[in-house]
Design an enzyme around this catalytic site. Structure first.
Site, PDB file in Angstrom:
ATOM      1  N   HIS A   1      -4.178  -7.887  -4.810  1.00  0.00           N
ATOM      2  CA  HIS A   1      -4.684  -8.119  -3.449  1.00  0.00           C
ATOM      3  C   HIS A   1      -3.741  -7.608  -2.364  1.00  0.00           C
ATOM      4  O   HIS A   1      -4.149  -7.430  -1.228  1.00  0.00           O
ATOM      5  CB  HIS A   1      -5.065  -9.594  -3.243  1.00  0.00           C
ATOM      6  CG  HIS A   1      -3.912 -10.510  -3.007  1.00  0.00           C
ATOM      7  ND1 HIS A   1      -3.130 -10.987  -4.018  1.00  0.00           N
ATOM      8  CD2 HIS A   1      -3.409 -11.057  -1.871  1.00  0.00           C
ATOM      9  CE1 HIS A   1      -2.196 -11.783  -3.509  1.00  0.00           C
ATOM     10  NE2 HIS A   1      -2.345 -11.843  -2.211  1.00  0.00           N
TER      11      HIS A   1
ATOM     12  N   LYS B   1      -4.287  -5.642   1.840  1.00  0.00           N
ATOM     13  CA  LYS B   1      -3.753  -6.144   3.114  1.00  0.00           C
ATOM     14  C   LYS B   1      -3.727  -5.002   4.128  1.00  0.00           C
ATOM     15  O   LYS B   1      -3.319  -3.887   3.802  1.00  0.00           O
ATOM     16  CB  LYS B   1      -2.335  -6.707   2.912  1.00  0.00           C
ATOM     17  CG  LYS B   1      -2.331  -8.040   2.152  1.00  0.00           C
ATOM     18  CD  LYS B   1      -0.940  -8.613   2.074  1.00  0.00           C
ATOM     19  CE  LYS B   1      -0.883  -9.795   1.126  1.00  0.00           C
ATOM     20  NZ  LYS B   1      -1.199 -11.076   1.732  1.00  0.00           N
TER      21      LYS B   1
ATOM     22  N   GLU C   1       8.135 -16.819   0.506  1.00  0.00           N
ATOM     23  CA  GLU C   1       7.088 -17.834   0.668  1.00  0.00           C
ATOM     24  C   GLU C   1       7.745 -19.202   0.871  1.00  0.00           C
ATOM     25  O   GLU C   1       8.845 -19.445   0.369  1.00  0.00           O
ATOM     26  CB  GLU C   1       6.215 -17.882  -0.578  1.00  0.00           C
ATOM     27  CG  GLU C   1       5.477 -16.598  -0.860  1.00  0.00           C
ATOM     28  CD  GLU C   1       4.542 -16.734  -2.055  1.00  0.00           C
ATOM     29  OE1 GLU C   1       3.369 -17.044  -1.853  1.00  0.00           O
ATOM     30  OE2 GLU C   1       5.019 -16.563  -3.193  1.00  0.00           O
TER      31      GLU C   1
ATOM     32  N   HIS D   1       2.764  -6.989  -7.075  1.00  0.00           N
ATOM     33  CA  HIS D   1       2.738  -6.827  -5.617  1.00  0.00           C
ATOM     34  C   HIS D   1       3.929  -6.021  -5.077  1.00  0.00           C
ATOM     35  O   HIS D   1       3.752  -5.077  -4.310  1.00  0.00           O
ATOM     36  CB  HIS D   1       2.723  -8.197  -4.926  1.00  0.00           C
ATOM     37  CG  HIS D   1       1.606  -9.091  -5.373  1.00  0.00           C
ATOM     38  ND1 HIS D   1       0.380  -8.613  -5.736  1.00  0.00           N
ATOM     39  CD2 HIS D   1       1.525 -10.444  -5.503  1.00  0.00           C
ATOM     40  CE1 HIS D   1      -0.405  -9.628  -6.084  1.00  0.00           C
ATOM     41  NE2 HIS D   1       0.271 -10.745  -5.946  1.00  0.00           N
TER      42      HIS D   1
END
Ligand code: BG6
Length: 484
Positions: free
Chosen positions: A178, A182, A216, A240
């Site tokens: 994913h 972005k 994060e 990623h």
């Protein structure tokens, strides 16, 4: 600036695992946003398929509740959500048995674009692929979408690829990362290949090093079982961060087309050198006054799985020989902040003398939050008193530059799902790319799994273990501040 919305063709999208977390938090809200933006035509249908015994009505009610919580679309009313759910249907399906498949076949009789989203664990990929064929649901134009984790090492990724390839051609398989969906990640390509400004400087002659940080604040509670078997290297770096590195480092593809882009990314992965043990730091968060430790989150008394990793990578090719790439990612860090920083070399000679200090240009690409690009340039400090230099940012916030006030940057899944329907694989990973990424990752993971090396404890809310700072200090460099 209002973005153009080009409606797609009519489609049937079947979501396996439609009652799961990903579907509720990401896939269905993203579909709603596309519906709300006017991109979903009248003839578009979404069919939920899962083990849960829902009727179509109770599934719609379930989705409606989820949308009210997760869709967060400015100006959307309950009536809008209700209009969207009329496009939904539901079938109770047993991925490993026979239940539900005939009914699913009966539902999918229309001659429209058909896609099956495997929002389930990889252990079900093969069963689903087999049954789609067995029940005559898959034609030559059918697409399947598969989620990560795509394997946990090279051997398992190869098995998954082979299991899918037994039923589908590579052009029909959409492997999601994913991060590629972005907005800012796509902007990396626009910035690099749409401007003349950067490309001549984009090499080891002018770039000192590149830092990629994905920080994060969340921990791993709620998904401890999966995470404790994966760790940050498998969960984030292999996919990623690797994709970010590829887009930053790849050669210009001849065209913005699936294989042209993926061929160039693959070359980067293949040129990655093995990572030496001294160029790697692994950490695990301890407890804090108001958060649990990693061990408490995963419910284990002992574990050496890393929730933080920092490493130095080298790409051995003409463009990048001598320019290290520093990668770090972790949970429970100071802020949620992802950034790629391209740190240029010092000017070869300072005409302003020693007292003017050392100044460097840094191009920072902020992936999230506050998406944008900042270029640090050196200017004269205003005022009398000689030539003193300071660094100031040339700042472009995408939200300000591109969006009507308050409009959110589209979610990665919105773009990716619509690309599946349009049949565009550019932002999806190809089989050989995934395998090459594991081929580089496997020896790194084995280097600590083999000897049971401990992950270093770090304080929640920090920038990770001190050793990660030393990884760069040793080279006379330092990490950028993790900023909101
Ligand atoms: C997922 C990882 O792929 O990406 C998670 O499994 C991680 O552990 C998430 O939290 C991060 O995604 P984002 O879009 O929030 O940066």
């Amino acid at each position: 600036m209002v973005s153009r919305v080009i409606p797609v063709e009519d489609f049937d999208l079947v979501i396996f695992g439609a009652t799961g977390d990903l579907a509720q938090r990401k896939i269905l809200p993203s579909l709603f946003r596309r519906f709300h933006a006017g991109q979903m035509p009248e003839g578009a249908r979404v069919i939920g398929a899962a083990r849960s015994a829902h009727s179509p009505e109770s599934f719609r009610a379930f989705v409606l509740e989820g949308l009210c919580e997760f869709a967060q679309v400015k100006g959307a009313t309950r009536a809008d959500y209700a209009a969207f759910v009329t496009r939904l249907d539901y079938v109770t399906v047993d991925a490993r048995g026979t239940e539900g498949w005939e009914r699913l076949r009966a539902l999918c009789q229309r001659a429209v674009t058909r896609a099956f989203y495997f929002s389930v664990g990889p252990s079900l990929f093969e069963d689903l692929a087999q049954r789609l064929h067995l029940y005559g649901l898959a034609g030559a134009e059918t697409r399947i979408v598969v989620e990560k984790p795509f394997g946990r090492d090279l051997a398992s990724a190869k098995l998954l690829n082979a299991a899918l390839a037994a039923h589908f051609e590579e052009r029909q398989i959409y492997r999601i990362d994913h991060y590629l969906g972005k907005e800012t990640v796509q902007n990396l390509m626009a910035v690099r290949f749409g401007n003349m400004l950067f490309e001549p400087l984009w090499n080891s002659q002018y770039i000192d090093h590149i830092q990629i940080t994905v920080a994060e604040t969340v921990g791993v509670s709620g998904r401890g079982e999966y995470y404790n078997r994966a760790g940050a290297m498998r969960d984030m770096v292999q996919n990623h961060l690797m994709q970010l590195l590829c887009l930053i480092a790849m050669e210009p593809p001849a065209r913005f087309e699936p294989d042209a882009v993926r061929d160039e990314k693959l070359k980067v992965i293949r040129a990655l050198e093995p990572v030496a043990p001294q160029d790697l730091v692994r950490g695990q968060y301890g407890p804090s006054a108001d958060t649990q430790s990693y061990l408490q989150d995963v419910g284990a008394s002992e574990s050496q799985t890393e929730s933080f990793i920092a490493l130095k990578a080298h790409i051995s090719n003409w463009r990048w020989a001598g320019t290290p790439f520093y990668l770090r990612t972790g949970k429970r860090l100071k802020h949620r902040a992802s950034e790629i920083a391209v740190v240029f070399k010092d000017t070869p000679h300072s005409i302003f003398g020693e007292e003017a200090g050392r100044h460097r240009n840094i191009l920072s690409i902020r992936l999230q939050p506050n998406e944008g690009i900042e270029l640090g340039v050196t200017i004269k400090e205003p005022g009398p008193g000689g030539m003193r230099l300071i660094d100031v940012p040339l700042d472009m916030s995408f939200a300000e530059a591109l969006g009507p006030e308050g409009e959110a940057v589209p979610d990665a899944y919105e773009r990716l799902i619509m690309d599946v329907i349009r049949g565009n694989q550019t932002l999806f990973m190809r089989d050989d790319e995934v395998e090459a990424a594991w081929r580089w990752t496997d020896p790194i993971v084995q280097s600590w799994e083999g000897c049971g090396a401990a992950a270093l404890s770090y304080v929640p809310g920090s920038a990770g273990p001190e050793e990660a700072l030393r990884l760069m200090q040793r080279d006379g460099r330092r990490w950028r501040e993790i900023r909101e």
